[in-house]
Design an enzyme around this catalytic site. Sequence first.
Site, PDB file in Angstrom:
ATOM      1  N   GLY A 120       0.799  -1.224   0.000  1.00 24.69           N
ATOM      2  CA  GLY A 120       0.000   0.000   0.000  1.00 24.69           C
ATOM      3  C   GLY A 120       0.824   1.262   0.000  1.00 24.69           C
ATOM      4  N   ASP A 151      -1.490  -5.332  -5.491  1.00 26.43           N
ATOM      5  CA  ASP A 151      -2.712  -4.560  -5.729  1.00 26.43           C
ATOM      6  C   ASP A 151      -2.354  -3.082  -5.711  1.00 26.43           C
ATOM      7  OD1 ASP A 151      -2.308  -4.421  -2.933  1.00 26.43           O
ATOM      8  OD2 ASP A 151      -4.455  -4.311  -2.507  1.00 26.43           O
TER       9      ASP A 151
END
Length: 355
Positions: A120, A151
């Site tokens: 992240g 991601d």
Amino acid sequence: MPDQAADGTAEVLFERRGRLGVITLNRPRAVNALTAGMAAAMLDQLTLWTSDDAVAAVLVRGAGDRGLCAGGDIVAIYRDMLDGGDATAGFWAGEYALNSLISDYPKPYVALMDGLVLGGGVGISAHGSIRIVTERTRMGMPETTIGFVPDVGGTLLLSRSPGEIGTHAALTGAHLSGADALFLGLADHFVPSANLVELTRALENEAPDTAVARFSEQAPASVLAAQQEWIDACYASDDAEEILRRLRTVGGEASDVADTIEAKSPTAVKVALESLRRVRGLNLEEALEQEYRVGLRFLAGSDFREGIRAQVVDKDRTPHWQPPSLAEVSRTDVESYFAPLGDRELKLAKERDNV
């Protein structure tokens, strides 16, 4: 509002210094791991600053000296998975909206990618317009180690790296130096860490491009750049087993890399490889929507939970993957991770149009 630390301080701080809006991730003991509250607060504040004429540029940095951000709070994700995973799905939806906003921010967005920048942390920095690394940068998308896949738009970023270097980074989860991050296209400038305080001060009143150029230096040579020939040859296949076969045929360091990949979640390795292939030609919002689809499938499976348990909760470093080998992960299994979610689909493009 962001959550508060045990001592009552906010976990993300916002201030204006001159014409600079400063965001400080403020969980130094957790290497500023990102929570849902922090992501939501950043999204709200950045949205406000878009129309604030007093703010000419934005800076994001991490408190303490260990790094910008070690990724999402995976212990919180683990606990939520035990309760069904709904809170994590909500966290990702907000986090991905934040990544999308950063990528198209109307003002210079300066990210100080010093120390650890993982998962992240990549999402809140590598989508920015001015991305700065240092000699202390250790960047990466280590998700396959915990039974997950890159991601926060990481699949798109890595798919755009030279040759197959991004595939190598995704499957191995390797930490990248500042020089490697520059080579992969994940950063723009190299500034020695000793100069970051002065740079931040200069950004308060100078144009970011001018200030950054004054403090930037030539980066060291990238180790991965020197390895690109065998990396490209080995990872050109769309089949994970074939990639490992080629790595072992090359031998030496490449054989060690094969061992590293083989220790990861077989499902995560195959889905990560497929994600990087499918993301080619997509824009960021489409990539994030695909990652969200895949992510919810991992929340419902066993390897993500087991990977966090083994690496972070129990720390026995002996995950029991299901299935335990690449050969046992079928093509049908992989494709199931990309199946539509119906009314649970993330629709970032529509949301961005309405901002």
